[in-house]
Design a protein around this motif. Structure first.
Motif, PDB file in Angstrom:
ATOM      1  N   GLN A 161       0.837  -1.203   0.000  1.00  0.00           N
ATOM      2  CA  GLN A 161       0.000   0.000   0.000  1.00  0.00           C
ATOM      3  C   GLN A 161       0.874   1.255   0.000  1.00  0.00           C
ATOM      4  O   GLN A 161       0.657   2.168  -0.794  1.00  0.00           O
ATOM      5  CB  GLN A 161      -0.928   0.011   1.215  1.00  0.00           C
ATOM      6  N   ASN A 162       1.845   1.307   0.891  1.00  0.00           N
ATOM      7  CA  ASN A 162       2.742   2.464   0.962  1.00  0.00           C
ATOM      8  C   ASN A 162       3.998   2.269   0.120  1.00  0.00           C
ATOM      9  O   ASN A 162       4.831   3.155   0.026  1.00  0.00           O
ATOM     10  CB  ASN A 162       3.128   2.745   2.412  1.00  0.00           C
ATOM     11  N   ILE A 163       4.142   1.114  -0.462  1.00  0.00           N
ATOM     12  CA  ILE A 163       5.239   0.710  -1.345  1.00  0.00           C
ATOM     13  C   ILE A 163       6.581   0.793  -0.627  1.00  0.00           C
ATOM     14  O   ILE A 163       7.264   1.824  -0.645  1.00  0.00           O
ATOM     15  CB  ILE A 163       5.253   1.519  -2.669  1.00  0.00           C
ATOM     16  N   GLY A 164       6.938  -0.288  -0.006  1.00  0.00           N
ATOM     17  CA  GLY A 164       8.209  -0.380   0.698  1.00  0.00           C
ATOM     18  C   GLY A 164       8.158  -1.455   1.764  1.00  0.00           C
ATOM     19  O   GLY A 164       7.283  -2.310   1.772  1.00  0.00           O
ATOM     20  N   TRP A 165       9.089  -1.378   2.690  1.00  0.00           N
ATOM     21  CA  TRP A 165       9.169  -2.369   3.757  1.00  0.00           C
ATOM     22  C   TRP A 165       8.280  -1.990   4.929  1.00  0.00           C
ATOM     23  O   TRP A 165       8.224  -0.832   5.324  1.00  0.00           O
ATOM     24  CB  TRP A 165      10.607  -2.524   4.240  1.00  0.00           C
ATOM     25  N   LYS A 166       7.597  -2.980   5.479  1.00  0.00           N
ATOM     26  CA  LYS A 166       6.871  -2.743   6.733  1.00  0.00           C
ATOM     27  C   LYS A 166       7.914  -2.548   7.822  1.00  0.00           C
ATOM     28  O   LYS A 166       8.934  -3.237   7.862  1.00  0.00           O
ATOM     29  CB  LYS A 166       5.944  -3.911   7.054  1.00  0.00           C
ATOM     30  N   TYR A 167       7.656  -1.601   8.691  1.00  0.00           N
ATOM     31  CA  TYR A 167       8.624  -1.252   9.725  1.00  0.00           C
ATOM     32  C   TYR A 167       7.888  -0.786  10.972  1.00  0.00           C
ATOM     33  O   TYR A 167       6.687  -0.502  10.944  1.00  0.00           O
ATOM     34  CB  TYR A 167       9.573  -0.147   9.224  1.00  0.00           C
ATOM     35  N   GLN A 168       8.641  -0.688  12.052  1.00  0.00           N
ATOM     36  CA  GLN A 168       8.119  -0.205  13.326  1.00  0.00           C
ATOM     37  C   GLN A 168       8.841   1.083  13.683  1.00  0.00           C
ATOM     38  O   GLN A 168      10.060   1.073  13.862  1.00  0.00           O
ATOM     39  CB  GLN A 168       8.349  -1.269  14.411  1.00  0.00           C
ATOM     40  N   PRO A 169       8.126   2.222  13.763  1.00  0.00           N
ATOM     41  CA  PRO A 169       8.792   3.461  14.180  1.00  0.00           C
ATOM     42  C   PRO A 169       8.990   3.471  15.698  1.00  0.00           C
ATOM     43  O   PRO A 169       8.224   2.847  16.437  1.00  0.00           O
ATOM     44  CB  PRO A 169       7.815   4.552  13.749  1.00  0.00           C
ATOM     45  N   PHE A 170      10.019   4.190  16.156  1.00  0.00           N
ATOM     46  CA  PHE A 170      10.301   4.307  17.583  1.00  0.00           C
ATOM     47  C   PHE A 170      10.531   5.757  17.954  1.00  0.00           C
ATOM     48  O   PHE A 170      10.928   6.569  17.113  1.00  0.00           O
ATOM     49  CB  PHE A 170      11.538   3.474  17.959  1.00  0.00           C
ATOM     50  N   ASP A 171      10.286   6.076  19.227  1.00  0.00           N
ATOM     51  CA  ASP A 171      10.473   7.450  19.712  1.00  0.00           C
ATOM     52  C   ASP A 171      11.930   7.748  20.044  1.00  0.00           C
ATOM     53  O   ASP A 171      12.328   8.904  20.076  1.00  0.00           O
ATOM     54  CB  ASP A 171       9.616   7.706  20.956  1.00  0.00           C
ATOM     55  N   LYS A 172      12.703   6.717  20.354  1.00  0.00           N
ATOM     56  CA  LYS A 172      14.118   6.938  20.617  1.00  0.00           C
ATOM     57  C   LYS A 172      14.913   5.757  20.078  1.00  0.00           C
ATOM     58  O   LYS A 172      14.402   4.659  19.917  1.00  0.00           O
ATOM     59  CB  LYS A 172      14.397   7.166  22.096  1.00  0.00           C
ATOM     60  N   ALA A 173      16.175   6.018  19.809  1.00  0.00           N
ATOM     61  CA  ALA A 173      17.029   5.002  19.193  1.00  0.00           C
ATOM     62  C   ALA A 173      17.554   4.018  20.223  1.00  0.00           C
ATOM     63  O   ALA A 173      17.724   4.351  21.393  1.00  0.00           O
ATOM     64  CB  ALA A 173      18.195   5.679  18.489  1.00  0.00           C
ATOM     65  N   ASP A 174      17.785   2.798  19.765  1.00  0.00           N
ATOM     66  CA  ASP A 174      18.525   1.820  20.547  1.00  0.00           C
ATOM     67  C   ASP A 174      19.477   1.105  19.580  1.00  0.00           C
ATOM     68  O   ASP A 174      19.535   1.451  18.400  1.00  0.00           O
ATOM     69  CB  ASP A 174      17.599   0.856  21.293  1.00  0.00           C
ATOM     70  N   LYS A 175      20.195   0.122  20.072  1.00  0.00           N
ATOM     71  CA  LYS A 175      21.205  -0.546  19.243  1.00  0.00           C
ATOM     72  C   LYS A 175      20.602  -1.331  18.085  1.00  0.00           C
ATOM     73  O   LYS A 175      21.290  -1.657  17.136  1.00  0.00           O
ATOM     74  CB  LYS A 175      22.053  -1.476  20.107  1.00  0.00           C
ATOM     75  N   GLN A 176      19.325  -1.658  18.162  1.00  0.00           N
ATOM     76  CA  GLN A 176      18.680  -2.463  17.131  1.00  0.00           C
ATOM     77  C   GLN A 176      17.968  -1.626  16.073  1.00  0.00           C
ATOM     78  O   GLN A 176      17.485  -2.162  15.092  1.00  0.00           O
ATOM     79  CB  GLN A 176      17.655  -3.403  17.784  1.00  0.00           C
ATOM     80  N   SER A 177      17.877  -0.324  16.269  1.00  0.00           N
ATOM     81  CA  SER A 177      17.105   0.505  15.348  1.00  0.00           C
ATOM     82  C   SER A 177      17.989   1.226  14.341  1.00  0.00           C
ATOM     83  O   SER A 177      19.171   1.437  14.567  1.00  0.00           O
ATOM     84  CB  SER A 177      16.266   1.526  16.125  1.00  0.00           C
ATOM     85  N   TYR A 178      17.369   1.588  13.232  1.00  0.00           N
ATOM     86  CA  TYR A 178      18.025   2.438  12.241  1.00  0.00           C
ATOM     87  C   TYR A 178      17.863   3.861  12.765  1.00  0.00           C
ATOM     88  O   TYR A 178      16.760   4.353  12.939  1.00  0.00           O
ATOM     89  CB  TYR A 178      17.350   2.274  10.878  1.00  0.00           C
TER      90      TYR A 178
END
Length: 196
Positions: free
Chosen positions: A146-163
């Motif tokens: 629908q949005n054309i791309g990868w499904k992802y999970q947004p976050f409010d702050k970064a950690d070692k596992q996030s982009y």
């Protein structure tokens, strides 16, 4: 030359779901006015301008061209390699920017920008929707048709596992041209991009 001939023979995969042809036709008009100067034309009047877009205009993260394309050792290696020989020889010249890529099969080439910092076309065309920190499921990756791309999970702050788009080289800034479009225009443009 043989490798280049093979690459030119490859066709991008077709979008696997239905496309609203009326909306795509409107999206093509928007594309021609907004995008074709840099990214070329497709279909019967196909052409690719191969334009270098200065960093000052495009505004994307500059780490790639500053590290690779201005490194004297890398430039010297490239210009003496097999890339610089034959009928289709290429030459690397230092520059402050990026060449706008052709968009064949763009619907299946997520994530977007040269550093993969934008997960969907929807977010690419609307910078307000670009997540600052995000995670993707690499064990069970799912594509967002629908949005054309990868499904992802947004976050409010970064950690070692996030982009983390705050990090130099990972920034999701620039290419803000889609921000001037209305939501309806962006939707029509995406519908057209599904046809490429």
């Amino acid at each position: 030359g043989d490798v280049l001939a093979y690459i030119k023979s490859i066709q991008p995969p077709k979008y696997p779901y239905s496309i609203n042809t009326q909306m795509a036709a409107r999206g093509k008009e928007i594309f021609i006015v907004t995008c074709s100067r840099c990214h070329g034309n497709y279909g019967d009047d196909e052409n690719y301008p191969n334009l270098l877009i200065p960093e000052s205009l495009i505004g994307t993260d500059s780490a790639l061209f500053q590290s690779n394309y201005q490194n004297a050792q890398f430039i010297d290696w490239f210009n003496k390699s097999w890339y610089a020989r034959g009928d289709t020889a290429a030459q690397l010249v230092p520059s402050n920017g990026y060449v706008a890529p052709p968009l064949d099969g763009i619907w299946i080439t997520a994530p977007y920008l040269h550093n993969g910092s934008v997960p969907t076309l929807q977010a690419f065309l609307n910078t307000k929707q670009r997540p600052r920190y995000l995670k993707r499921d690499f064990k069970n990756p799912q594509y967002d048709y629908q949005n054309i791309g990868w499904k992802y999970q947004p976050f409010d702050k970064a950690d070692k596992q996030s982009y983390n788009t705050d990090i130099a080289g990972y920034r999701n800034t620039g290419h803000t041209f889609g921000d001037a479009l209305t939501d309806a225009d962006r939707k029509a443009l995406i519908e057209y991009l599904k046809t490429l």
